[in-house]
Design a protein around this motif. Structure first.
Motif, PDB file in Angstrom:
ATOM      1  N   UNK A 101       0.840  -1.200   0.000  1.00 26.25           N
ATOM      2  CA  UNK A 101       0.000   0.000   0.000  1.00 26.25           C
ATOM      3  C   UNK A 101       0.874   1.249   0.000  1.00 26.25           C
ATOM      4  N   UNK A 102       1.908   1.276   0.826  1.00 29.52           N
ATOM      5  CA  UNK A 102       2.800   2.431   0.927  1.00 29.52           C
ATOM      6  C   UNK A 102       3.654   2.546  -0.330  1.00 29.52           C
ATOM      7  N   UNK A 103       4.198   1.422  -0.769  1.00 33.18           N
ATOM      8  CA  UNK A 103       5.092   1.419  -1.935  1.00 33.18           C
ATOM      9  C   UNK A 103       4.373   1.948  -3.177  1.00 33.18           C
ATOM     10  N   UNK A 104       3.149   1.504  -3.401  1.00 31.36           N
ATOM     11  CA  UNK A 104       2.407   1.940  -4.592  1.00 31.36           C
ATOM     12  C   UNK A 104       2.101   3.437  -4.582  1.00 31.36           C
ATOM     13  N   UNK A 105       2.015   4.022  -3.391  1.00 30.27           N
ATOM     14  CA  UNK A 105       1.733   5.461  -3.302  1.00 30.27           C
ATOM     15  C   UNK A 105       2.867   6.309  -3.871  1.00 30.27           C
ATOM     16  N   UNK A 106       4.022   5.703  -4.121  1.00 25.95           N
ATOM     17  CA  UNK A 106       5.108   6.414  -4.792  1.00 25.95           C
ATOM     18  C   UNK A 106       4.758   6.701  -6.257  1.00 25.95           C
ATOM     19  N   UNK A 108       1.173   6.261  -7.699  1.00 23.63           N
ATOM     20  CA  UNK A 108      -0.173   6.811  -7.876  1.00 23.63           C
ATOM     21  C   UNK A 108      -0.954   6.646  -6.582  1.00 23.63           C
ATOM     22  N   UNK A 109      -2.078   7.359  -6.499  1.00 26.03           N
ATOM     23  CA  UNK A 109      -2.904   7.215  -5.305  1.00 26.03           C
ATOM     24  C   UNK A 109      -3.732   5.944  -5.446  1.00 26.03           C
ATOM     25  N   UNK A 110      -3.456   4.991  -4.569  1.00 26.39           N
ATOM     26  CA  UNK A 110      -4.085   3.668  -4.611  1.00 26.39           C
ATOM     27  C   UNK A 110      -4.601   3.343  -3.224  1.00 26.39           C
ATOM     28  N   UNK A 117      -1.542 -10.438  -4.030  1.00 25.57           N
ATOM     29  CA  UNK A 117      -0.478 -10.101  -4.981  1.00 25.57           C
ATOM     30  C   UNK A 117      -1.091  -9.817  -6.358  1.00 25.57           C
ATOM     31  N   UNK A 118      -2.202 -10.481  -6.668  1.00 27.64           N
ATOM     32  CA  UNK A 118      -2.884 -10.261  -7.940  1.00 27.64           C
ATOM     33  C   UNK A 118      -3.408  -8.827  -8.032  1.00 27.64           C
ATOM     34  N   UNK A 119      -4.019  -8.337  -6.953  1.00 30.52           N
ATOM     35  CA  UNK A 119      -4.512  -6.955  -6.927  1.00 30.52           C
ATOM     36  C   UNK A 119      -3.341  -5.982  -7.080  1.00 30.52           C
ATOM     37  N   UNK A 120      -2.265  -6.225  -6.356  1.00 30.01           N
ATOM     38  CA  UNK A 120      -1.095  -5.349  -6.433  1.00 30.01           C
ATOM     39  C   UNK A 120      -0.471  -5.379  -7.823  1.00 30.01           C
ATOM     40  N   UNK A 121      -0.461  -6.550  -8.461  1.00 25.73           N
ATOM     41  CA  UNK A 121       0.138  -6.701  -9.794  1.00 25.73           C
ATOM     42  C   UNK A 121      -0.456  -5.743 -10.815  1.00 25.73           C
ATOM     43  N   UNK A 122      -1.760  -5.549 -10.726  1.00 20.13           N
ATOM     44  CA  UNK A 122      -2.449  -4.648 -11.652  1.00 20.13           C
ATOM     45  C   UNK A 122      -1.805  -3.271 -11.641  1.00 20.13           C
ATOM     46  N   UNK A 123      -1.484  -2.780 -10.448  1.00 18.99           N
ATOM     47  CA  UNK A 123      -0.870  -1.461 -10.317  1.00 18.99           C
ATOM     48  C   UNK A 123       0.623  -1.501 -10.623  1.00 18.99           C
ATOM     49  N   UNK A 124       1.304  -2.498 -10.096  1.00 19.62           N
ATOM     50  CA  UNK A 124       2.759  -2.574 -10.252  1.00 19.62           C
ATOM     51  C   UNK A 124       3.153  -2.606 -11.719  1.00 19.62           C
ATOM     52  N   UNK A 130       7.918  -6.288 -15.754  1.00 21.26           N
ATOM     53  CA  UNK A 130       8.261  -7.690 -15.521  1.00 21.26           C
ATOM     54  C   UNK A 130       7.126  -8.558 -16.034  1.00 21.26           C
ATOM     55  N   UNK A 131       7.436  -9.809 -16.302  1.00 22.63           N
ATOM     56  CA  UNK A 131       6.450 -10.752 -16.837  1.00 22.63           C
ATOM     57  C   UNK A 131       5.723 -11.460 -15.697  1.00 22.63           C
ATOM     58  N   UNK A 132       4.495 -11.846 -15.977  1.00 14.95           N
ATOM     59  CA  UNK A 132       3.735 -12.642 -15.019  1.00 14.95           C
ATOM     60  C   UNK A 132       3.102 -11.815 -13.923  1.00 14.95           C
ATOM     61  N   UNK A 133       2.723 -12.517 -12.868  1.00 19.22           N
ATOM     62  CA  UNK A 133       2.063 -11.913 -11.717  1.00 19.22           C
ATOM     63  C   UNK A 133       3.119 -11.566 -10.671  1.00 19.22           C
ATOM     64  N   UNK A 134       2.938 -10.456 -10.007  1.00 16.21           N
ATOM     65  CA  UNK A 134       3.845 -10.107  -8.911  1.00 16.21           C
ATOM     66  C   UNK A 134       3.631 -11.088  -7.764  1.00 16.21           C
TER      67      UNK A 134
END
Length: 197
Positions: A101-106, A108-110, A117-124, A130-134
């Motif tokens: 949650x904190x890392x992604x705020x660097x 965009x506002x998420x 990890x699937x939800x995070x992958x969409x943003x990452x 990188x290939x595949x799912x985070x």
């Protein structure tokens, strides 16, 4: 120089805080050492050991609250037994649902709803190639960390202002307080945390 020891629950928060040290966003009056507990089961024991050995001016814990908050509540309960009062437990840096949650705020506002990890992958994937799912493999975490810099650190802090500090809410965090404190040369915050310990 104040020696601050931070026990990190796992690899993502350990590498994230190491990256923030590397880009020098914190005051140089703090000597910050990091310890990767490699899972929530070791966090309290590492804290207890570091606290009792008294080698540091302050010992902090960096941990996710998790979806069910079970492990988080266990650790908090053990600290409560150690220090006696809820208001004395100020050494926890928490993120809900997780450090991502904190890392992604660097970038965009998420507002993450889960540790998925699937939800995070969409943003990452919007920001990191990188290939595949985070799935938090070492090379994936390292790639994300390479993209964290001083400019997006301050962008992240602006985003944090819109995230709740109430640990019962998802998402929420108290990271902003600790970031602001670590940037500042005033050490009153250390004394306030240690006051009743």
């Amino acid at each position: 120089m104040k020696n601050i020891h931070i026990i990190c629950e796992g690899y993502e928060d350990f590498k994230y805080l190491a990256r923030l040290k590397e880009i020098k966003v914190f005051s140089n009056i703090y000597n910050i050492s990091l310890d990767n507990a490699k899972g929530s089961g070791s966090v309290f024991y590492k804290y207890q050991d570091a606290f009792i050995n008294d080698n540091y001016d302050l010992v902090l814990i960096c941990i996710d609250t998790d979806r069910k908050r079970r492990e988080y509540n266990i650790i908090k309960g053990k600290l409560l037994k150690m220090f006696g009062e809820e208001e004395n437990i100020k050494m926890i840096i928490f993120s809900s649902p997780c450090i991502m949650q904190i890392i992604l705020l660097h970038f965009e506002f998420v507002k993450l709803e889960s540790q998925s990890k699937l939800e995070a992958s969409t943003y990452i994937k919007k920001y990191i190639d990188f290939d595949g799912i985070y799935d938090a493999h070492d090379d994936q975490i390292n790639k994300i960390m390479e993209n964290i810099n001083v400019d997006n650190y301050y962008y992240m802090k602006l985003n944090l202002e819109s995230i709740s500090t109430d640990e019962k809410i998802t998402p929420s965090t108290n990271f902003l307080y600790f970031f602001n404190s670590l940037e500042n040369d005033c050490i009153d915050w250390i004394n306030n945390i240690n006051k009743y310990l």
